[in-house]
Scaffold this active site. Sequence first.
Site, PDB file in Angstrom:
ATOM      1  N   HIS A  91      -2.542  10.004   6.773  1.00 56.49           N
ATOM      2  CA  HIS A  91      -1.611   9.627   5.709  1.00 56.49           C
ATOM      3  C   HIS A  91      -2.068  10.243   4.410  1.00 56.49           C
ATOM      4  CE1 HIS A  91      -4.816   6.630   5.902  1.00 56.49           C
ATOM      5  NE2 HIS A  91      -4.679   6.514   4.592  1.00 56.49           N
ATOM      6  N   HIS A 134      -1.989   9.745   0.227  1.00 58.00           N
ATOM      7  CA  HIS A 134      -1.716   8.883  -0.924  1.00 58.00           C
ATOM      8  C   HIS A 134      -1.063   9.723  -2.019  1.00 58.00           C
ATOM      9  CE1 HIS A 134      -4.601   5.559   0.228  1.00 58.00           C
ATOM     10  NE2 HIS A 134      -5.086   6.539   0.972  1.00 58.00           N
TER      11      HIS A 134
HETATM   12  P1  5GP Z   1      -7.237   4.949   3.462  1.00 60.36           P
HETATM   13  O1  5GP Z   1      -8.310   4.091   2.880  1.00 60.36           O
HETATM   14  O2  5GP Z   1      -7.291   4.981   4.974  1.00 60.36           O
HETATM   15  O3  5GP Z   1      -7.134   6.330   2.850  1.00 60.36           O
HETATM   16  O4  5GP Z   1      -5.874   4.271   3.028  1.00 60.36           O
HETATM   17  C1  5GP Z   1      -5.301   3.213   3.693  1.00 60.36           C
HETATM   18  C2  5GP Z   1      -4.382   2.563   2.709  1.00 60.36           C
HETATM   19  O5  5GP Z   1      -3.429   1.809   3.422  1.00 60.36           O
HETATM   20  C3  5GP Z   1      -5.068   1.604   1.741  1.00 60.36           C
HETATM   21  O6  5GP Z   1      -4.843   2.019   0.408  1.00 60.36           O
HETATM   22  C4  5GP Z   1      -4.436   0.244   2.031  1.00 60.36           C
HETATM   23  O7  5GP Z   1      -4.205  -0.511   0.882  1.00 60.36           O
HETATM   24  C5  5GP Z   1      -3.143   0.624   2.734  1.00 60.36           C
HETATM   25  N1  5GP Z   1      -2.680  -0.311   3.738  1.00 60.36           N
HETATM   26  C6  5GP Z   1      -3.437  -0.884   4.712  1.00 60.36           C
HETATM   27  N2  5GP Z   1      -2.673  -1.666   5.502  1.00 60.36           N
HETATM   28  C7  5GP Z   1      -1.398  -1.585   5.011  1.00 60.36           C
HETATM   29  C8  5GP Z   1      -0.171  -2.177   5.404  1.00 60.36           C
HETATM   30  O8  5GP Z   1      -0.069  -2.942   6.362  1.00 60.36           O
HETATM   31  N3  5GP Z   1       0.927  -1.860   4.667  1.00 60.36           N
HETATM   32  C9  5GP Z   1       0.863  -1.019   3.587  1.00 60.36           C
HETATM   33  N4  5GP Z   1       2.004  -0.784   2.925  1.00 60.36           N
HETATM   34  N5  5GP Z   1      -0.292  -0.444   3.197  1.00 60.36           N
HETATM   35  C10 5GP Z   1      -1.411  -0.718   3.896  1.00 60.36           C
END
Ligand code: 5GP
Length: 136
Positions: A98, A100
Amino acid sequence: MSCLFCSIANGEIPSATIYEDEYLRVIFDINPASYGHALIIPKTHSASLLEADDETLEHVFKTARKLGNKMISELGAEGVNVIANCKEAAGQTIDHFHVHVIPRYTGQPEKDVLHISQDELEKPDFEALAVKLALN
Ligand code: 5GP
Ligand code: ZN
Protein backbone atom coordinates in the site's frame (compact mmCIF):
# COMPACT_ATOMS: atom_id res chain seq x y z
CA MET A 1 -4.67 -16.97 3.98
CA SER A 2 -6.70 -14.01 5.20
CA CYS A 3 -5.28 -10.55 4.63
CA LEU A 4 -6.91 -7.39 6.02
CA PHE A 5 -6.01 -5.20 3.03
CA CYS A 6 -7.13 -7.88 0.50
CA SER A 7 -10.51 -7.78 2.27
CA ILE A 8 -10.64 -3.98 2.34
CA ALA A 9 -9.42 -3.51 -1.26
CA ASN A 10 -11.91 -6.04 -2.61
CA GLY A 11 -14.81 -4.57 -0.64
CA GLU A 12 -15.42 -7.50 1.73
CA ILE A 13 -14.83 -5.09 4.62
CA PRO A 14 -16.66 -1.82 3.95
CA SER A 15 -14.62 1.36 4.20
CA ALA A 16 -15.09 5.00 3.21
CA THR A 17 -13.76 4.95 -0.34
CA ILE A 18 -12.25 7.94 -2.11
CA TYR A 19 -11.75 6.08 -5.39
CA GLU A 20 -12.01 2.54 -6.74
CA ASP A 21 -11.24 0.88 -10.07
CA GLU A 22 -10.44 -2.64 -11.25
CA TYR A 23 -6.89 -2.44 -9.87
CA LEU A 24 -7.10 -0.63 -6.56
CA ARG A 25 -9.09 1.11 -3.82
CA VAL A 26 -8.20 4.37 -2.11
CA ILE A 27 -9.36 4.81 1.50
CA PHE A 28 -8.63 7.00 4.52
CA ASP A 29 -6.07 5.79 7.03
CA ILE A 30 -7.77 4.79 10.30
CA ASN A 31 -4.99 6.49 12.28
CA PRO A 32 -4.17 9.53 10.14
CA ALA A 33 -0.88 11.41 10.27
CA SER A 34 -2.63 14.51 8.93
CA TYR A 35 -6.03 15.73 7.69
CA GLY A 36 -6.86 13.65 4.57
CA HIS A 37 -4.19 10.93 4.98
CA ALA A 38 -5.11 8.28 2.40
CA LEU A 39 -3.99 4.77 1.53
CA ILE A 40 -3.85 3.37 -2.00
CA ILE A 41 -4.39 -0.38 -1.79
CA PRO A 42 -4.05 -2.65 -4.85
CA LYS A 43 -6.69 -5.39 -5.18
CA THR A 44 -4.02 -7.98 -6.04
CA HIS A 45 -1.95 -9.16 -3.10
CA SER A 46 1.77 -8.59 -2.90
CA ALA A 47 3.68 -8.35 0.36
CA SER A 48 5.14 -4.89 -0.30
CA LEU A 49 6.27 -2.58 -3.10
CA LEU A 50 9.39 -4.77 -3.40
CA GLU A 51 7.30 -7.70 -4.65
CA ALA A 52 4.71 -5.78 -6.69
CA ASP A 53 4.44 -6.16 -10.47
CA ASP A 54 5.06 -3.33 -12.93
CA GLU A 55 1.41 -2.91 -13.87
CA THR A 56 0.35 -2.54 -10.24
CA LEU A 57 3.13 -0.02 -9.57
CA GLU A 58 2.11 2.04 -12.56
CA HIS A 59 -1.53 2.22 -11.49
CA VAL A 60 -0.70 2.90 -7.85
CA PHE A 61 1.75 5.72 -8.53
CA LYS A 62 -0.37 7.35 -11.23
CA THR A 63 -3.19 7.38 -8.71
CA ALA A 64 -0.85 8.84 -6.07
CA ARG A 65 0.05 11.66 -8.44
CA LYS A 66 -3.62 12.44 -9.12
CA LEU A 67 -4.58 12.27 -5.47
CA GLY A 68 -1.61 14.34 -4.33
CA ASN A 69 -2.54 17.09 -6.76
CA LYS A 70 -6.15 16.98 -5.53
CA MET A 71 -5.03 17.28 -1.92
CA ILE A 72 -3.23 20.47 -2.88
CA SER A 73 -6.07 21.93 -4.97
CA GLU A 74 -9.01 20.80 -2.80
CA LEU A 75 -7.68 20.51 0.77
CA GLY A 76 -5.23 23.38 0.71
CA ALA A 77 -2.27 21.13 1.39
CA GLU A 78 1.05 22.71 0.58
CA GLY A 79 2.91 19.45 0.04
CA VAL A 80 2.37 15.70 0.04
CA ASN A 81 4.36 12.70 1.26
CA VAL A 82 4.03 9.56 -0.88
CA ILE A 83 5.39 6.69 1.16
CA ALA A 84 5.60 2.92 0.88
CA ASN A 85 7.02 1.22 3.95
CA CYS A 86 8.65 -2.05 2.94
CA LYS A 87 9.13 -4.72 5.61
CA GLU A 88 8.85 -4.50 9.36
CA ALA A 89 12.20 -2.79 9.92
CA ALA A 90 10.97 0.09 7.75
CA GLY A 91 7.73 0.45 9.67
CA GLN A 92 5.46 -1.76 7.57
CA THR A 93 2.70 -3.12 9.79
CA ILE A 94 0.31 -4.52 7.16
CA ASP A 95 1.94 -7.03 4.82
CA HIS A 96 -0.04 -6.08 1.74
CA PHE A 97 1.48 -3.45 -0.55
CA HIS A 98 0.00 0.00 0.00
CA VAL A 99 1.06 3.57 -0.54
CA HIS A 100 0.42 6.37 1.94
CA VAL A 101 -0.52 9.73 0.44
CA ILE A 102 -0.19 12.25 3.25
CA PRO A 103 -1.12 15.89 2.72
CA ARG A 104 1.14 18.32 4.58
CA TYR A 105 0.14 21.70 5.91
CA THR A 106 2.77 24.08 7.17
CA GLY A 107 2.27 25.24 10.71
CA GLN A 108 0.12 22.29 11.74
CA PRO A 109 1.25 19.57 14.14
CA GLU A 110 1.93 16.31 12.35
CA LYS A 111 3.37 12.96 13.27
CA ASP A 112 6.87 11.93 12.29
CA VAL A 113 5.73 9.81 9.37
CA LEU A 114 9.08 8.20 8.69
CA HIS A 115 10.00 7.35 12.29
CA ILE A 116 13.66 7.83 11.49
CA SER A 117 15.80 9.52 14.08
CA GLN A 118 19.50 9.33 13.58
CA ASP A 119 22.45 11.22 14.92
CA GLU A 120 24.77 12.47 12.23
CA LEU A 121 25.95 9.59 10.03
CA GLU A 122 29.55 9.07 9.08
CA LYS A 123 30.12 9.97 5.41
CA PRO A 124 30.20 6.67 3.47
CA ASP A 125 32.49 5.67 0.61
CA PHE A 126 30.01 6.72 -2.10
CA GLU A 127 31.86 4.97 -4.94
CA ALA A 128 31.90 1.60 -3.19
CA LEU A 129 28.30 2.08 -2.15
CA ALA A 130 27.25 2.89 -5.72
CA VAL A 131 28.94 -0.32 -6.95
CA LYS A 132 27.04 -2.37 -4.37
CA LEU A 133 23.74 -0.78 -5.37
CA ALA A 134 24.29 -0.87 -9.15
CA LEU A 135 20.95 -1.58 -10.81
CA ASN A 136 22.18 -3.01 -14.09
P1 5GP B 1 2.12 0.61 7.33
O1 5GP B 1 2.57 0.88 8.73
O2 5GP B 1 2.01 -0.87 7.04
O3 5GP B 1 2.91 1.35 6.27
O4 5GP B 1 0.68 1.25 7.21
C1 5GP B 1 -0.47 0.62 7.63
C2 5GP B 1 -1.47 1.71 7.84
O5 5GP B 1 -2.76 1.14 7.79
C3 5GP B 1 -1.36 2.42 9.18
O6 5GP B 1 -1.15 3.80 8.98
C4 5GP B 1 -2.68 2.14 9.89
O7 5GP B 1 -3.17 3.24 10.60
C5 5GP B 1 -3.59 1.76 8.73
N1 5GP B 1 -4.62 0.79 9.04
C6 5GP B 1 -4.45 -0.37 9.74
N2 5GP B 1 -5.61 -1.06 9.80
C7 5GP B 1 -6.54 -0.31 9.13
C8 5GP B 1 -7.92 -0.50 8.86
O8 5GP B 1 -8.55 -1.48 9.24
N3 5GP B 1 -8.54 0.48 8.14
C9 5GP B 1 -7.88 1.59 7.70
N4 5GP B 1 -8.59 2.49 7.01
N5 5GP B 1 -6.57 1.79 7.94
C10 5GP B 1 -5.90 0.85 8.65
ZN1 ZN C 1 -3.48 -8.98 0.80
